[in-house]
Design an enzyme around this catalytic site. Structure first.
Site, mmCIF file in Angstrom:
data_model
loop_
_atom_site.group_PDB
_atom_site.id
_atom_site.type_symbol
_atom_site.label_atom_id
_atom_site.label_comp_id
_atom_site.label_asym_id
_atom_site.label_seq_id
_atom_site.Cartn_x
_atom_site.Cartn_y
_atom_site.Cartn_z
ATOM 1 N N LYS A 7 -37.461 -18.267 42.730
ATOM 2 C CA LYS A 7 -37.923 -16.889 42.959
ATOM 3 C C LYS A 7 -38.107 -16.152 41.625
ATOM 4 C CE LYS A 7 -36.537 -12.860 45.805
ATOM 5 N NZ LYS A 7 -35.503 -12.349 46.722
ATOM 6 N N SER A 26 -32.539 -11.341 52.340
ATOM 7 C CA SER A 26 -33.805 -11.823 51.769
ATOM 8 C C SER A 26 -34.001 -13.331 51.706
ATOM 9 C CB SER A 26 -33.995 -11.243 50.380
ATOM 10 O OG SER A 26 -34.476 -9.934 50.514
ATOM 11 N N SER A 72 -37.079 -10.594 51.123
ATOM 12 C CA SER A 72 -37.976 -10.525 49.984
ATOM 13 C C SER A 72 -38.315 -11.875 49.378
ATOM 14 C CB SER A 72 -37.364 -9.621 48.915
ATOM 15 O OG SER A 72 -36.177 -10.214 48.401
HETATM 16 N N1 GLN Z 1 -34.654 -6.112 53.195
HETATM 17 C C1 GLN Z 1 -33.536 -5.766 52.397
HETATM 18 C C2 GLN Z 1 -33.936 -4.749 51.374
HETATM 19 O O1 GLN Z 1 -35.065 -4.398 51.351
HETATM 20 C C3 GLN Z 1 -32.956 -6.983 51.759
HETATM 21 C C4 GLN Z 1 -33.467 -7.299 50.424
HETATM 22 C C5 GLN Z 1 -32.792 -8.471 49.785
HETATM 23 O O2 GLN Z 1 -31.934 -9.112 50.385
HETATM 24 N N2 GLN Z 1 -33.144 -8.708 48.538
HETATM 25 O O3 GLN Z 1 -33.157 -4.295 50.606
#
Ligand code: GLN
Length: 459
Positions: free
Chosen positions: A60, A159, A135
Site C-alpha cells: 500500500k 481498511s 482504504s
Molecule cells: N474507513 C475508516 C476511515 O475512513 C477506516 C480507515 C482505515 O482503516 N485506514 O477512517
C-alpha cells in the site's frame, strides 16, 4: 512454477488489466525484478530460500518501500520517494518475498470506498462498476485481479477488512502492537496496524508470520506468542478421526465456543446477516461447536468513538506536511475528506475545550475494550458481518454519515486492540460478502483456525 515465470504472469496481467482497474500506482523496473526473481529461484533450488520465496507482493502506498513513491495516493506527497524501508518491508525482503510495486488507496487512508485517491478511483474486479472498498482499495483489488499473491494494507478502522470483504478476498487486522508501524505514514497511531490481504487464509498467515514481532524502532511493538503459519493446519471434522493425525485434533475437541454478535443495536442489510447466520450454522453443525449469542454493550458507539480519535491523531500527524520538508502543504493540496478531518481535528483540540471530546472518546474506547475482554471470557471468537451493506456503485453520491456507517463492524476491533479477519461468506447478486471473525489480543491462532474451516466450507 518458478518465481520468474510467476512474476512474468503477474506483470502481464497488470499491464493488460491495470489501466482499467487502477489498483497499482507504481511498478518497479522489470529487468531488475526478473534478476531478483532469478536469484530467488536459485535460493529455492539450493534450499536456502526464506518463507515468502515465490510470493509476489504489492505494498500500500502509505508504507515506505525504499526508492518507490510513498504518495499515500495524495497530491501532497505525489513526488515523495521513500528513502528507507519500513520494518515490514525489510522483513518481507529478508524472507525472499518479491515486492513489485505500490498500490492505490484512499488519500492518506481516509475512506471506506477507494474513491478518494488523488490518482483516480480503483475498480472492484469482483463486482464491476462497484467500489472496491477502502482504504486499502488497490491492495484488495490487486489480490482479487491476480496481480500479486499477497498485498500489504493498513487497518485503522477497517481498511484491510472492508475492501477484502467487497473484493471477495481474505484480509487480517493483526492485534494492535503485534506488527511494527515503523515506516508507516500514519492515519491514527493508536489504532493503525499493517496486515496482509490474499486469496487464502494460508497466505495471509504466512505473511503475518513474516512481518509480526517486536521492533526496536516501534516502542509499543511486542512479540506474539506463536508461529501463526503453523496454526492453519486444517482441523478435521469430528467424524473423520484418524490415528495418523493425532496432533491435528478436531475443533470440537478443543471445546471452542463461537460467539455470534448480537446486532440488535446496529443496522445491517438482512440478506447479509442471513448469509453470516447460514455460515455459522454450517460451521457449528459440521464441527459440532457451541454457538452463543454475545452482546457487546454500546457497540453502536464505536463509529462515533472512532472518528474523533482519528480526526485528532490525523490532524496531529499531518502537521509535518507543511510544505517545507515533504511535498506540498497538505491543506492546500488535499481532497475534501482529508480536509474535513484536518479541520475537525483542529477544532476538537482547541485549547478552550481542554481536550474534553478527545478524552471522552478515549473513555469510550476503554469501555469497548473492556466489553470485549468480558465477552472473550465466554466465547473464543466473535463472528459478524465485515460490512453492513453491499458496496455502492462507483460515482453514486452518498452522505458522509453513510460512508462512515460502512465501519460499524470493523472499528470495534481497532478500538479494542484485538485481532480480526475477513473472508468470503459468499455472494449476494454476484457481489462478494465478507464474514468477520474477531479474537482476543494475540489469539490469531484461534482466529485463523476458525477462518480456515469456514474457508473449507466453500461458497
Ligand atoms: N474507513 C475508516 C476511515 O475512513 C477506516 C480507515 C482505515 O482503516 N485506514 O477512517
Amino acid at each position: 512454477m518458478t518465481t520468474q515465470s510467476h512474476l512474468e504472469e503477474c506483470l502481464e496481467k497488470i499491464k493488460k488489466e491495470n489501466p482499467k482497474i487502477n489498483a497499482v500506482l507504481e511498478l518497479r523496473n522489470e529487468k531488475e525484478l526478473i534478476e531478483e526473481a532469478k536469484k530467488i529461484d536459485e535460493k529455492i533450488r539450493n534450499k536456502k530460500a526464506g518463507k515468502l520465496a515465490g510470493k509476489i507482493v504489492l505494498v500500500k502506498a502509505c508504507i515506505n518501500v525504499k526508492g518507490l513513491h510513498a504518495s499515500c495516493a495524495s497530491k501532497t506527497l505525489e513526488n515523495y520517494i521513500a528513502t528507507y524501508d519500513a520494518t515490514v518491508v525489510k522483513k518481507i525482503k529478508e524472507e525472499d518475498g518479491l515486492i513489485i510495486g505500490v498500490t492505490n488507496m484512499d488519500e492518506f487512508a481516509c475512506g471506506s470506498s477507494g474513491e478518494t485517491s488523488a490518482f483516480g478511483v480503483c475498480q472492484n474486479p469482483a463486482a464491476p462498476g462497484r467500489i472496491p472498498g477502502g482504504s486499502s482499495s488497490g491492495s484488495a483489488a490487486s489480490v482479487s485481479a491476480g496481480f500479486c499473491d499477497i498485498a500489504l494494507g493498513t487497518d485503522t478502522g477497517g481498511s484491510i477488512r472492508n475492501p477484502a470483504s467487497h473484493c471477495g478476498v481474505v484480509g487480517i487486522k493483526p492485534t494492535y502492537a503485534s506488527v511494527s508501524r515503523y515506516g508507516l505514514i500514519d492515519l491514527g497511531m493508536s489504532l493503525d496496524q499493517i496486515g496482509p490481504l490474499s486469496k487464502t487464509v494460508d497466505d495471509c498467515a504466512l505473511m503475518l508470520d513474516a512481518i509480526r514481532g517486536k521492533d526496536e524502532r516501534d516502542s509499543i511493538s511486542v512479540d506474539s506468542p506463536r508461529d501463526f503459519a503453523q496454526s492453519t493446519t486444517f482441523p478435521r471434522p469430528p467424524s473423520q478421526k484418524s490415528e495418523m493425525n493425532k496432533q491435528n485434533c478436531s475443533l470440537s475437541e478443543k471445546n471452542l465456543t463461537i460467539g455470534v454478535l448480537d446486532i440488535s443495536e446496529l443496522k445491517v442489510e438482512k440478506e447479509i446477516q442471513d448469509l453470516i447466520d447460514k455460515k455459522v450454522e454450517e460451521l457449528s453443525k459440521k464441527y459440532k461447536l457451541k454457538v452463543k449469542k454475545i452482546k457487546i454493550d454500546h457497540i453502536d458507539l464505536a463509529v462515533s468513538t472512532y472518528y474523533p480519535l482519528v480526526y485528532v491523531e490525523f490532524f496531529s500527524g499531518t502537521r509535518k506536511f507543511d510544505g517545507r520538508r515533504y511535498g506540498l502543504k497538505i491543506e492546500d493540496s488535499c481532497g475534501p475528506e482529508v480536509l474535513r478531518r484536518i479541520l475537525g481535528g483542529s477544532e476538537i483540540t482547541k485549547a478552550e475545550y481542554k481536550g474534553r471530546n478527545y478524552f471522552l472518546a478515549l473513555k469510550a474506547k476503554k469501555f469497548i475494550e473492556k466489553q470485549f475482554e468480558k465477552a472473550f471470557k465466554e466465547v473464543d471468537v466473535i463472528i459478524c458481518p465485515t460490512v453492513p451493506k453491499l458496496p455502492h456503485k462507483i460515482g453514486e453520491s452518498i452522505s458522509v454519515e453513510e460512508m462512515y456507517a460502512y465501519d460499524v463492524f470493523t472499528t470495534p476491533a481497532n478500538l479494542a486492540g484485538i485481532c480480526a479477519i475477513s473472508l468470503s461468506a459468499g455472494k449476494i447478486d454476484k457481489i462478494p460478502v465478507g464474514i468477520q471473525i474477531m479474537a482476543n489480543k494475540f489469539e490469531e491462532e484461534k482466529m485463523l483456525q476458525i477462518a480456515k474451516v469456514i474457508e473449507g466450507l466453500g461458497e
